[in-house]
Motif scaffolding. Structure first.
Motif, mmCIF file in Angstrom:
data_model
loop_
_atom_site.group_PDB
_atom_site.id
_atom_site.type_symbol
_atom_site.label_atom_id
_atom_site.label_comp_id
_atom_site.label_asym_id
_atom_site.label_seq_id
_atom_site.Cartn_x
_atom_site.Cartn_y
_atom_site.Cartn_z
ATOM 1 N N LYS A 96 0.999 -1.234 -0.023
ATOM 2 C CA LYS A 96 -0.096 -0.060 -0.027
ATOM 3 C C LYS A 96 0.761 1.181 -0.027
ATOM 4 C CE LYS A 96 -2.222 1.177 3.674
ATOM 5 N NZ LYS A 96 -3.215 0.950 4.851
ATOM 6 N N CYS A 97 0.690 2.191 -0.906
ATOM 7 C CA CYS A 97 1.238 3.254 -1.006
ATOM 8 C C CYS A 97 0.519 4.650 -0.556
ATOM 9 C CB CYS A 97 1.768 3.583 -2.632
ATOM 10 S SG CYS A 97 3.255 2.251 -2.956
ATOM 11 N N GLY A 108 4.137 9.345 0.797
ATOM 12 C CA GLY A 108 5.271 8.752 0.271
ATOM 13 C C GLY A 108 5.651 7.719 1.213
ATOM 14 N N THR A 109 4.953 7.263 2.038
ATOM 15 C CA THR A 109 5.256 5.715 2.742
ATOM 16 C C THR A 109 4.505 4.614 2.210
ATOM 17 O OG1 THR A 109 5.646 7.274 4.669
ATOM 18 C CG2 THR A 109 5.414 5.229 4.913
ATOM 19 N N MET A 110 5.280 3.691 2.233
ATOM 20 C CA MET A 110 4.899 2.466 1.864
ATOM 21 C C MET A 110 4.466 1.298 2.897
ATOM 22 S SD MET A 110 7.194 1.788 -1.539
ATOM 23 C CE MET A 110 8.753 2.546 -0.302
ATOM 24 N N LYS A 123 9.544 4.483 4.763
ATOM 25 C CA LYS A 123 9.206 6.172 4.226
ATOM 26 C C LYS A 123 10.440 6.093 3.021
ATOM 27 C CE LYS A 123 9.050 10.675 5.650
ATOM 28 N NZ LYS A 123 9.047 11.717 6.563
ATOM 29 N N THR A 149 14.947 3.595 -1.228
ATOM 30 C CA THR A 149 13.535 3.502 -1.169
ATOM 31 C C THR A 149 12.899 4.326 -2.241
ATOM 32 O OG1 THR A 149 13.783 5.555 0.227
ATOM 33 C CG2 THR A 149 13.555 3.496 1.432
ATOM 34 N N ARG A 187 10.144 2.092 -4.407
ATOM 35 C CA ARG A 187 8.636 3.020 -4.831
ATOM 36 C C ARG A 187 8.487 2.989 -6.311
ATOM 37 N NH1 ARG A 187 5.941 7.962 -5.086
ATOM 38 N NH2 ARG A 187 4.076 7.891 -4.200
ATOM 39 N N LEU A 223 5.441 1.408 -8.283
ATOM 40 C CA LEU A 223 4.570 2.254 -9.094
ATOM 41 C C LEU A 223 5.268 2.833 -10.178
ATOM 42 C CD1 LEU A 223 3.188 4.087 -6.025
ATOM 43 C CD2 LEU A 223 1.845 2.196 -7.011
ATOM 44 N N SER A 273 5.599 6.381 -11.238
ATOM 45 C CA SER A 273 5.263 7.465 -10.697
ATOM 46 C C SER A 273 5.588 8.807 -11.584
ATOM 47 C CB SER A 273 6.196 7.958 -9.450
ATOM 48 O OG SER A 273 7.460 7.770 -9.802
ATOM 49 N N ALA A 293 -5.027 5.782 -0.708
ATOM 50 C CA ALA A 293 -4.057 5.172 -0.779
ATOM 51 C C ALA A 293 -4.016 4.099 -2.110
ATOM 52 C CB ALA A 293 -3.551 4.323 0.405
ATOM 53 N N THR A 294 -2.812 3.919 -2.665
ATOM 54 C CA THR A 294 -2.688 3.024 -4.048
ATOM 55 C C THR A 294 -2.345 1.818 -3.413
ATOM 56 O OG1 THR A 294 -2.092 5.144 -5.268
ATOM 57 C CG2 THR A 294 -1.641 2.828 -6.208
#
Length: 737
Positions: A348-349, A353-355, A406, A412, A416, A420, A422, A545-546
Motif C-alpha cells: 500500500k502506497c 510517500g510511505t509504503m 518512508k 527507497t 517505490r 509504481l 510515478s 492510498a494506492t
C-alpha cells in the motif's frame, strides 16, 4: 448423613486440587531456583573472565598465568587448548548456560507484574545526553568507565614493567626505540583484549544478547564504541612499530617480514590497512553521506580477521577467538535464513510517500511488537540490507507482519519506482509488478518491555510512529483477549513535518481491534505539525492510498531460522557447533599438527580459524538442515494456510475501509498543534502532576535530536523529582548504523 456424604465425596476433589496447586508451586519454585543457579553461575564466570583481563598484566597475574599453562599444556590440546580455555572458554560456557536458561524461562517471560513502588533503574536512567556518544544510561556509563579504567590500568602496568627493565648504559636512540617497540607490543595486546568483546554486540540473533535482553539496534552502539577504541589501540600499535623501525633504518624489511616462529609483520600490515579503511569510512560524517561506501568497506572485516590470525598466530588469536566464533555462528544462521525468498502479500502506497508492505510468515515464527527486520529486494541490490521496524502486532495475524517504509533515499525511491509508475501526478500500477524480498529477523527485545509499564509515553518523529502502531495494536489485542498487559495510561507525542503524514495513524483500526477501547484505556494523542501554521484547506478529505498485490505468489513465508525463533533448535545449533569445534581441533592436533610436527605460528593460526568455520558449516549446518526440514514439515501441516492468509488480507482491507469510523471515535483523544514543536518540559510536568508516584515508561523513536530532547527532560525530571511525582524510564527504539 447427606451433608456428611457430600463432604466425604468432596474430599478427593479438594485433595486433588490442593495436590495440583502444590505441584504447580513446586514446579514454579524449581524453575525459579534453576534460573537463579544458572544466572549466578553465569555472573561468576563473566566476572572471573573480566577480572582475568585486569589481573594478567600484573606480577600476580603472571604467576597465575604461568601456573595455569604449566598445569594444562600437557593435556589433549597442549598450549592452544590452554589459551583457548583461559580466554575464550568463559564466554562459550556462558553461551552454553544461556541455552537452558532461555528454555526454562519460556512462558514465564510473559508474566508481567506491576511494581508496588517506583524505583530508578540503571538501564533506563539517562546520564549523558549531549555529546558524541548520544544518550548514555547509567549502566552504559559504568561500562564505558570500566573499559577506560581497564585501558589506563594496562598502560600503567605495562609502562611500569618497561621502566623496570631499563638500564643506565643504554644508548639514548636505542632506549627510545626499545620503549616504542615495547609500548607498541602492549598496545597491540590491549587491542586484542578489546577485540574479544568487539564482535559480541553485532551478532544480531546472538544467544548472549537474548540472555541479557539487549536488542541488536541498541547493541550496535556498543560495537561502534568498542570499534573506535580497538582501532585506536591497533593504530598506536602499528604506528609505534613503524616509527621505531624508521629510526633503526630497516622499516621495509620489517614490514614485509613473514616468519614461521613468532609474530609475522606483513599479515599485520594487511590486517591494519583493512581495519583503517573500515574505521575511516565508519566515522559519522562519512557514514551519513556515503552509507554505501561505509557498508561495502565494512565487509573487509573478513580480511581483517584472517590476516590478524596470520599475524599473531594461534596463541594470541585465542584471546579473541570466543567472540569471533559466536559471531560466525550468528552470521552463518543469518546467511541460511536470508537465502529464502518471501511473499509480499500486499503493498500500500500512502499519499505521504510511505509504503506499507505486508510480508508472509509462518505461524510458529514469534516476535514482539518492538521488533525489526532486515529487508533485501533483489531487483534493487543483492548486497544491501535495510532495517525496518515492524508496524504490526504479533496478535494481528499468525501468517503476516507489516512494515512501514518512508521514501527518503535512493534505495527507497527505487523500491517505490519498482512498485509504481510515478510519472506525473497520477499513480498507476505497473503491469506484472515483481518484487523478490528476502528477510533477516525478526530481531528485538527478548521481553515485551512495553507491557511492563502501567503508564506509557510514546514519543515519535515522522515514520518513527511505526513501532508504536504495533505497540497500540498489541495492547488492544491483549486487552480484548484478557492476556497479560499492564498499560492503562498511554500518551503518544508525535511530531511530523507536514499533515499529509497523519494518515499513518489510521493504518490500524483501533475500534475494530478492541471495541470501546477508550472505556478500557486512557489514550491521548498529541500531534505536532512543525512546518505548517494551519490545517490545509483539504483537511477532512481522505486521500486514497494506492494498493498493489504482486502478480506472482509462490506461498513462500519467512524462514524460522533465526536465533529468536526456537530456543531448542538454536540451543542445539550452538552446542553442536561448539562440540564440533572441539572435535575438529582434536583431530587436527592429533593427526596433522603433532604427526607432521607443524610449527609455523601463522599457519597454526589459519588452521585454528578454519576449524572454527568448518565446525559451524559442518556440525552446525547439520542442525540447520534438520531445523529447515522441521520447518517444512510444520508448513505442510498447515493445510489451510492459503485460506488463512487470504482471510488476514481481507481483514487488512477491511481495516482500511473502516478508517473513517475509527477517526471519529479517536477525535476526542487527538489534539493537533500546527506550527509548533513539542515542549517536553510542559508535557512531562503535566504528567508528573496528573499520574502521581508511579513508574512511567518512555519510548522514543526518531532522530537523535528528538532522543536528546526527551532524555534531557527525563533526566531533569528525575533529578528534581518530588516524592509524589513519577519516575520516568528512558527507552530508545531508533536504529542507526
Amino acid at each position: 448423613m447427606a451433608v456428611d456424604d457430600i463432604l466425604h465425596t468432596s474430599h478427593p476433589l479438594l485433595h486433588s486440587n490442593v495436590a495440583h496447586a502444590n505441584n504447580n508451586n513446586k514446579n514454579i519454585n524449581f524453575v525459579s531456583l534453576a534460573k537463579w543457579v544458572l544466572k549466578f553461575t553465569m555472573w561468576i564466570v563473566f566476572l572471573a573472565w573480566v577480572a582475568l583481563f585486569f589481573v594478567i598484566p600484573t606480577d600476580f597475574g603472571s604467576e597465575l598465568y604461568a601456573d595455569w599453562i604449566g598445569a594444562t599444556n600437557e593435556t589433549l590440546f597442549g598450549y592452544t587448548g590452554s589459551y583457548l580455555l583461559l580466554y575464550s572458554g568463559p564466554i562459550i560456557i556462558i553461551a552454553f548456560l544461556a541455552v537452558p536458561y532461555l528454555l526454562i524461562s519460556g512462558e514465564d517471560q510473559l508474566q508481567v507484574q506491576e511494581k508496588k513502588t517506583p524505583r530508578f533503574r540503571l538501564w533506563t536512567f539517562p546520564v549523558l545526553v549531549d555529546g558524541p556518544l548520544g544518550v548514555v544510561s547509567a549502566a552504559e556509563l559504568i561500562g564505558i568507565i570500566l573499559f577506560i579504567v581497564f585501558v589506563i590500568w594496562d598502560v600503567y602496568v605495562y609502562t611500569a614493567v618497561i621502566l623496570g627493565t631499563l638500564t643506565d648504559d643504554m644508548d639514548p636512540l636505542d632506549l627510545c626505540c626499545f620503549i616504542m617497540l615495547r609500548l607498541g607490543l602492549h598496545f597491540g595486546t590491549i587491542g586484542l583484549d578489546c577485540l574479544a568483546f568487539l564482535f559480541l554486540p553485532v551478532a544480531r540473533g546472538s544467544i548472549l544478547l537474548r540472555l541479557i535482553d539487549i536488542p541488536f539496534e541498541q547493541a550496535t552502539r556498543y560495537h561502534v564504541w568498542l570499534g573506535h577504541l580497538t582501532m585506536l589501540l591497533f593504530t598506536l600499535h602499528g604506528l609505534l612499530y613503524a616509527i621505531a623501525w624508521t629510526i633503526e633504518g630497516h622499516i621495509l624489511d620489517e614490514m614485509f617480514q613473514w616468519v614461521d616462529l613468532g609474530v609475522s609483520h606483513f599479515p599485520g600490515v594487511i590486517s591494519l590497512a583493512a581495519g583503517l579503511l573500515m574505521w575511516m569510512t565508519s566515522l559519522h560524517p562519512v557514514r551519513k553521506k556515503k552509507f554505501e561506501l561505509f557498508f561495502y568497506t565494512h565487509q573487509l572485516y573478513v580480511i581483517f580477521i584472517v590476516f590478524l590470525a596470520l599475524h599473531v598466530g594461534h596463541f594470541l588469536f585465542c584471546v579473541s577467538a570466543g567472540g569471533i566464533f559466536l559471531f560466525i555462528l550468528d552470521r552463518f544462521l543469518r546467511f541460511c535464513q536470508s537465502r529464502k525468498t518471501v511473499d509480499i502479500i500486499s503493498i500500500k502506497c500512502l499519499p505521504c510517500g510511505t509504503m506499507e508492505l505486508m510480508l508472509s510468515k509462518p505461524a510458529n515464527l514469534q516476535y514482539n511488537a518492538l521488533s525489526f527486520i532486515f529487508l533485501q529486494v533483489r531487483e534493487l541490490s543483492w548486497l544491501q540490507w535495510h532495517p525496518f521496524s515492524v508496524s504490526s502486532s504479533p496478535l494481528d495475524g499468525k501468517y503476516h507482519l507489516s512494515v512501514l517504509i518512508k521514501v527518503i533515499g535512493e534505495w527507497t525511491e527505487e523500491l517505490r519506482g519498482n512498485i509504481l509508475n510515478s510519472s506525473g501526478a497520477d499513480l498507476h500500477l505497473r503491469p506484472q509488478t515483481k518484487i523478490t524480498a528476502s528477510i533477516e529477523g525478526p530481531y528485538g527485545h527478548e521481553l515485551p518491555y512495553h507491557l511492563m509499564y502501567k503508564n506509557l509515553i510514546l514519543v515519535a518523529g515522522g515514520v518513527g510512529i511505526s513501532p508504536f502502531l504495533a505497540i497500540l495494536s498489541d495492547i488492544l489485542h491483549r486487552t480484548r483477549e484478557g492476556k497479560p498487559c499492564l498499560p492503562r495510561n498511554i500518551l503518544i507525542v508525535w511530531a511530523v513535518k507536514r499533515s499529509n503524514e497523519l494518515p499513518l495513524l489510521s493504518t490500524n483500526n483501533m475500534e475494530l481491534i478492541c471495541p470501546f477501547f477508550l472505556d478500557k484505556l486512557n489514550l491521548e494523542i498529541h500531534i505536532f505539525v512543525t512546518q505548517e501554521s494551519q490545517p490545509p484547506l483539504e483537511e477532512g478529505q481522505v486521500q486514497e492510498a494506492t494498493n498493489s498485490s504482486p502478480s506472482v505468489s509462490n506461498n513462500y513465508s519467512m524462514s524460522v531460522l533465526v536465533g529468536t525463533g526456537n530456543n531448542i533448535w538454536s540451543g542445539l545449533y550452538v552446542i553442536s557447533s561448539t562440540l564440533g569445534f572441539v572435535i575438529l581441533l582434536y583431530l587436527l592436533d592429533t593427526f596433522y599438527i603433532n604427526s607432521y610436527d607443524i610449527s609455523p605460528w601463522w599457519y597454526k593460526g589459519l588452521l585454528l580459524l578454519i576449524c572454527m568455520l568448518a565446525s559451524v558449516f559442518i556440525f552446525g549446518g547439520v542442525v540447520v538442515g534438520l531445523w529447515h526440514l522441521w520447518e517444512r514439515q510444520n508448513a505442510a501441516r498447515e493445510a489451510c494456510k492459503d485460506d488463512r492468509i487470504m482471510v488476514e488480507k481481507m481483514q487488512h482491507n477491511e481495516i482500511v475501509a473502516h478508517t473513517d469510523s475509527c477517526q471519529q471515535n479517536l477525535a476526542s483523544s487527538i489534539k493537533t498543534y500546527y506550527g509548533s514543536r513539542p515542549d517536553f518540559k510542559d508535557i512531562f510536568g503535566d504528567i508528573s502532576e496528573k499520574w502521581g508516584c508511579v513508574d512511567v515508561g518512555v519510548i522514543v523513536c526518531g532522530p537523535p535530536s528528538l532522543q536528546t530532547s526527551v532524555a534531557k527532560e527525563i533526566r531533569s525530571q528525575n533529578i528534581k523529582r518530588q516524592r509524589h511525582h513519577p519516575i520516568f524510564h528512558f527507552n530508545s527504539h531508533s536504529f542507526d548504523l
